[in-house]
Design a protein around this motif. Structure first.
Motif, PDB file in Angstrom:
ATOM      1  N   GLY A 156       0.592  -1.135  -0.136  1.00 36.25           N
ATOM      2  CA  GLY A 156      -0.108   0.048  -0.104  1.00 36.25           C
ATOM      3  C   GLY A 156       0.853   1.451  -0.186  1.00 36.25           C
ATOM      4  N   THR A 170      -4.181  -0.794  -8.958  1.00 37.09           N
ATOM      5  CA  THR A 170      -4.502  -1.315  -7.352  1.00 37.09           C
ATOM      6  C   THR A 170      -5.614  -1.140  -7.725  1.00 37.09           C
ATOM      7  OG1 THR A 170      -4.839   1.113  -6.404  1.00 37.09           O
ATOM      8  CG2 THR A 170      -2.084   0.053  -6.480  1.00 37.09           C
ATOM      9  N   SER A 174      -4.760   2.003   0.156  1.00 30.02           N
ATOM     10  CA  SER A 174      -3.235   2.580   0.403  1.00 30.02           C
ATOM     11  C   SER A 174      -3.012   2.087   1.868  1.00 30.02           C
ATOM     12  CB  SER A 174      -2.607   3.895   0.019  1.00 30.02           C
ATOM     13  OG  SER A 174      -3.502   5.136   0.633  1.00 30.02           O
ATOM     14  N   TYR A 175      -1.469   2.550   2.420  1.00 32.47           N
ATOM     15  CA  TYR A 175      -1.265   2.596   3.613  1.00 32.47           C
ATOM     16  C   TYR A 175      -1.986   4.103   4.429  1.00 32.47           C
ATOM     17  CZ  TYR A 175       1.967  -1.406   2.885  1.00 32.47           C
ATOM     18  OH  TYR A 175       2.681  -2.566   2.706  1.00 32.47           O
ATOM     19  N   ILE A 301      -7.890  -4.469   5.193  1.00 36.06           N
ATOM     20  CA  ILE A 301      -7.818  -3.485   3.277  1.00 36.06           C
ATOM     21  C   ILE A 301      -9.102  -4.463   2.613  1.00 36.06           C
ATOM     22  CG2 ILE A 301      -6.564  -2.314   3.868  1.00 36.06           C
ATOM     23  CD1 ILE A 301      -4.595  -3.537   1.632  1.00 36.06           C
ATOM     24  N   HIS A 382      -6.252   3.115  -9.488  1.00 35.22           N
ATOM     25  CA  HIS A 382      -7.012   3.234  -7.413  1.00 35.22           C
ATOM     26  C   HIS A 382      -7.924   2.557  -7.091  1.00 35.22           C
ATOM     27  CE1 HIS A 382      -2.743   4.168  -7.610  1.00 35.22           C
ATOM     28  NE2 HIS A 382      -2.773   5.295  -8.429  1.00 35.22           N
TER      29      HIS A 382
END
Length: 400
Positions: A156, A170, A174-175, A301, A382
């Motif tokens: 992420g 993706t 994400s982080y 996630i 994304h």
């Protein structure tokens, strides 16, 4: 808040992303040579991929060996189950999909080497599921050169998403999305005086400023931040520094062996909840923590897998039952990631080519994949920002 009881889980959640602050990029050849190579390779790949009789081939580079290999086994098995199910149901209009996975032992240079080998194959229509952040970053220019997409990475890292790449998609949040959810939740709970412990590695050094920026944006206060060695050998000192700042909550921006000594030390000196990034959700470490794991908040996630309440989770439960495996996050992580790519291949059709797959992915606007929604477009590759916080309950179960 509900509680789900599951059978004991013995495999570790994939700790797949060691983000690099400076991602290496492979040097590109001269423009004339690149143009010739790209055009030829793209034409050859399109011709081979469109052959009606053969398998549709996707390629992956992952750490099948080395010290981190055990962290990925359940994820890879989840991928396999998704692929077996998809092919059993007819694949892409009768064409089977094959996944070729090469070992990189979590070495970035090997990831690039594997990617080049896979991209040189005329039958490969896409790359999938790279597990090395630095390696994935170095592969991104190759995608543009070869005009072959990469759909899904087990990282992420914001670094990989910083610049739009027309061939990179993706499938998970994400982080940064995880950090936003953590901080927002703490602000809502009036626990906005936050202490940060971050791994003393490229991953932690990259993510520490992300936490700082998010705190400022959402009105939280970062009262202390301390690095933590990967081994956790300095956990008592790190906890002492944090305790002196009297935080109302802690964000643990680390993963791996350091988690056990840090959490155990923090339980003794700091009466505050601990929020962990998704890759810290290691079943082996949760078990090693024992009762000290109770109350840990973990960002996830992927949707909660323990209830078969959607088409996706019902299919996943059936696959796990057939394999005589306990339902867990680990297998679901791989199962869902590959399912997103398989949906793209299905939409691209029997004569799928790399370019047709790109167009199909970009056409997945608010696409519901059995209970998991992705939203792509020409300028948005994304597809998900889904983050859910769960709490570790007694016995290593999870509360929502």
């Amino acid at each position: 808040m509900t509680q789900e009881s599951v059978r004991p889980i013995t495999r570790r959640r994939a700790a797949v992303a060691m983000a690099c602050a400076a991602v290496g990029v492979a040097a590109r050849p001269a423009f004339a040579a690149t143009t010739t190579t790209t055009t030829t390779a793209a034409a050859t790949a399109a011709t081979a991929a469109a052959k009606p009789g053969g398998d549709i081939v996707i390629g992956q580079s992952a750490h099948l060996s080395g010290p981190l290999a055990p962290t990925l086994r359940a994820v890879l098995r989840g991928q396999e189950m998704a692929l077996e199910e998809f092919n059993r149901k007819g694949g892409v209009e009768g064409r089977r999909v094959s996944l070729v996975t090469l070992d990189d032992a979590y070495d970035a240079q090997k990831t690039v080497s594997n990617a080049k080998e896979l991209l040189a194959r005329p039958d490969v229509v896409a790359l999938f599921g790279l597990t090395n952040t630095a390696g994935a970053g170095a592969v991104l220019p190759l995608l543009v050169e070869k005009k072959v997409p990469l759909v899904g990475v087990y990282s992420g890292s914001p670094v990989l998403r910083a610049k739009h790449n027309p061939y990179f998609f993706t499938t998970m949040a994400s982080y940064r999305d995880e950090v936003v959810q953590m901080v927002r939740n703490l602000v809502t709970l009036h626990q906005a005086e936050i202490g940060l412990v971050y791994q003393n590695s490229p991953f932690g050094q990259l993510m520490a400023p992300v936490v700082e920026e998010t705190c400022k944006e959402l009105g939280a206060t970062l009262v202390a931040k301390v690095p933590l060695e990967v081994s956790g050998s300095d956990a008592p000192a790190a906890v002492a520094t944090l305790a002196a700042a009297k935080p109302r909550a802690l964000i643990f921006m680390s993963f791996g062996p350091s988690m056990v000594p840090f959490v155990k030390a923090a339980r003794q000196k700091i009466a505050a909840p601990i929020y962990c990034v998704s890759i810290a959700n290691s079943r082996a470490l949760i078990e090693a923590l024992g009762d000290d794991a109770r109350g840990l908040a973990v960002a996830q996630i992927v949707p909660y897998p323990f209830r078969a309440t959607s088409t996706l989770t019902r299919s996943y439960h059936a696959a796990m039952a057939a394999a005589d495996l306990p339902v867990d996050y680990d297998h679901f992580f791989g199962y869902l990631n590959l399912t997103v790519l398989l949906e793209g291949l299905k939409r691209a059709g029997r004569g799928v080519t790399p370019q047709k797959l790109v167009a199909a992915m970009e056409g997945m606007r608010m696409a519901d994949i059995g209970g998991y929604t992705v939203d792509y477009g020409p300028e948005n590759h994304h597809g998900s920002h889904f983050v859910e916080l769960v709490m570790v309950a007694p016995g290593g179960r999870y509360l929502r």
